[in-house]
Design an enzyme around this catalytic site. Sequence first.
Site, PDB file in Angstrom:
ATOM      1  N   PHE A 527      20.438 -34.823   7.526  1.00  0.00           N
ATOM      2  CA  PHE A 527      20.666 -34.841   8.546  1.00  0.00           C
ATOM      3  C   PHE A 527      22.556 -34.199   9.280  1.00  0.00           C
ATOM      4  CE2 PHE A 527      22.943 -39.100   8.817  1.00  0.00           C
ATOM      5  CZ  PHE A 527      22.001 -39.034   8.059  1.00  0.00           C
ATOM      6  N   CYS A 528      22.569 -34.137  10.553  1.00  0.00           N
ATOM      7  CA  CYS A 528      23.835 -34.104  10.948  1.00  0.00           C
ATOM      8  C   CYS A 528      23.732 -34.584  12.318  1.00  0.00           C
ATOM      9  CB  CYS A 528      24.460 -32.527  11.357  1.00  0.00           C
ATOM     10  SG  CYS A 528      23.987 -31.503  12.025  1.00  0.00           S
ATOM     11  N   LYS A 529      24.798 -34.047  13.526  1.00  0.00           N
ATOM     12  CA  LYS A 529      24.664 -34.771  14.563  1.00  0.00           C
ATOM     13  C   LYS A 529      23.668 -34.458  15.207  1.00  0.00           C
ATOM     14  CE  LYS A 529      27.576 -34.909  18.636  1.00  0.00           C
ATOM     15  NZ  LYS A 529      28.650 -34.158  19.252  1.00  0.00           N
ATOM     16  N   SER A 531      21.101 -32.495  14.138  1.00  0.00           N
ATOM     17  CA  SER A 531      20.291 -31.143  12.343  1.00  0.00           C
ATOM     18  C   SER A 531      20.446 -30.584  12.883  1.00  0.00           C
ATOM     19  CB  SER A 531      19.058 -32.209  12.652  1.00  0.00           C
ATOM     20  OG  SER A 531      18.816 -33.692  12.507  1.00  0.00           O
ATOM     21  N   ILE A 556      21.651 -37.345  14.528  1.00  0.00           N
ATOM     22  CA  ILE A 556      21.785 -39.415  14.680  1.00  0.00           C
ATOM     23  C   ILE A 556      22.764 -39.225  16.530  1.00  0.00           C
ATOM     24  CG2 ILE A 556      24.646 -40.628  14.557  1.00  0.00           C
ATOM     25  CD1 ILE A 556      25.366 -39.181  12.232  1.00  0.00           C
TER      26      ILE A 556
END
Length: 565
Positions: A527-529, A531, A556
């Site tokens: 994941f990232c901020k 995705s 997130i």
Amino acid sequence: MADPKRIVVIGGSAAGPKAAAKARRLDESADITIIQKGRDLSMASCGYPYYVGGMFDDRNALLSTPTGVVRNPAYYVNAKNIKARTHTEALTIDREKKTVRCRDLGTGDIDDLPYDTLIVATGAIPSIPRVPGYDLEGITTMQTMEDADYLRKIRDGKKIAKAVMIGGGLIGIETCEALQLAGIEITVIELLPQLLTFLDWELAKLVESHIRSQGVNVITGNGLAAFLGDNGRLSGVKLANGTELPCELAVVAVGVKPNTGIARAAGLAIGEKGGLLVNDYMQTSDPSIYAAGDCVEIDHRITGKKTHAPYGDLANLQGRVAGENAALGNVVRFPGTIQTGICKIFEYKAATTGLSERSAREAGFDVLTVTNASLDKPGFMNGKLLVTKLVVEKTGGRILGAQCIGPGDVSRQAAQWAMAVMGKLTVEDLVNADLPYAPPFSLAIDHFIATAHLMQNKMKGRLKGVSAAEVKQKVDARQRLFLLDVRGPDEFESVRLGIGETLIPLGALRKRMAEIPADKNIEIVCFCKISLRGYEAALILEANGWKNVWVMEGGIAAWPYPREK
Ligand SMILES: Cc1cc2nc3c(=O)[nH]c(=O)nc-3n(C[C@H](O)[C@H](O)[C@H](O)COP(=O)(O)OP(=O)(O)OC[C@H]3O[C@@H](n4cnc5c(N)ncnc54)[C@H](O)[C@@H]3O)c2cc1C
């Protein structure tokens, strides 16, 4: 020459006046009368929270045409040749004699008004829990102009310090913002585990976090047990778990039910949802009587079931259909609802159209969902976050519904999804949609289309998505899992989930493969901020032999649980 047709409309807010005006446009000679219990006409009830919250101060703005003319009885006579009898209650309908018995609430005078065609538009009435103390002073609903006047007076009086909002639905949430803007400390109490039940749980929790961030206290999963009083005045509320909250004002918004008393007494058919039964022409079980607005139940266009949809736009649309059919005979149909709705809450908006995942499953659909988070336009144009959850039929990808929240342009997204639902479009219809684009308005690939792309990737097996809720379950169950956050170190320092994740920025991933567990079957969640980088990381890992790699949808931005940072 034939006698003019006598059309009587009961109810003078949204559906009633719209029906009367439409009938007039189609029949200049008709004798049209509106009977309205309240003192005002054509109130923009949807604007009450903004009047109470002080977004504008002129009460007449709620009653005026776009050119600023107050829609009072004189306006109706002069502009539309419609008699509007305000402060007059329709008491009974005599279907044999075709008359409506009316009482002037000022003088008490009673008369029988004859009709050839009647339109019932009596709206809805708010439910009030009959718990101890329900009749104390200081308890109100937010349904009528009088309620709005009362709450606006409280705002201007600046004497109330604490209030509770009973009910976390659309009206409750809008009123909560209004009271908070008035400087009143507010607690929202919701019996169910989430606010805004038209949203699936995880999106509702994101909205709840935003509401809390504005200083509002939110209590979910706890009902009202009693209102507490002191000398006949409200002094607090008691909740089902025994908690007592002191307050001087309580606003009850736990839902509305169709106001069908007069129609029921006249023997008109009532449906399973408690609303007046109407056919596609908005005609009741009596062919001389039409009905429209919050007092009716209508077809749900996806499930085919009857539903109560108390929305202002639908009331106007149905009123228009009822008015046309009342004037001309049955010539136009109302096709039903897909339950599209939107509300504003501080910086956020929350919208839904069609079915949520929960309602789609309840209706028996086999569904696929995807969550997408992105900006609504480029960062350099001050783009704002949107989080959308799309629900489609697993086979064929027909769009069943979408929910969208965030500070971005939620309204446009919801409108686009609504058209896709109504047009029975599929994911494949949308992936190359030709929408307007320029940086002040959207991204080159609009959030709407990008959501369809994610779903297409999911349907083709290219995107193995997992929801935040599923990840949380796995974490809580201490399942063997490698959580990979692929954002930059600065981002990780400022915002972090803190669920045991490892940070390897996407740009470094190919060089740092040694830090990924060697077991190629281990479950990995990237994941990232939002995705997007998470998705690319997953593709890199799969290309390097890992077999069980997932992307946490929405990243997130769509994580509805508390974070470490
Ligand atoms: C605070 C608030 C915010 C809202 N926000 C939104 C929104 O943002 N978007 C949205 O789509 N919808 C919203 N709604 C819902 C929307 O206002 C209603 O769906 C809409 O007003 C329904 O119109 P109606 O004409 O059917 O009923 P109403 O507006 O309820 O009008 C019915 C009228 O009939 C009168 N009446 C009833 N019985 C009699 C009788 N026996 N004799 C004479 N008169 C009678 C009543 O006094 C009333 O004025 C909101 C509602 C409220 C209260």
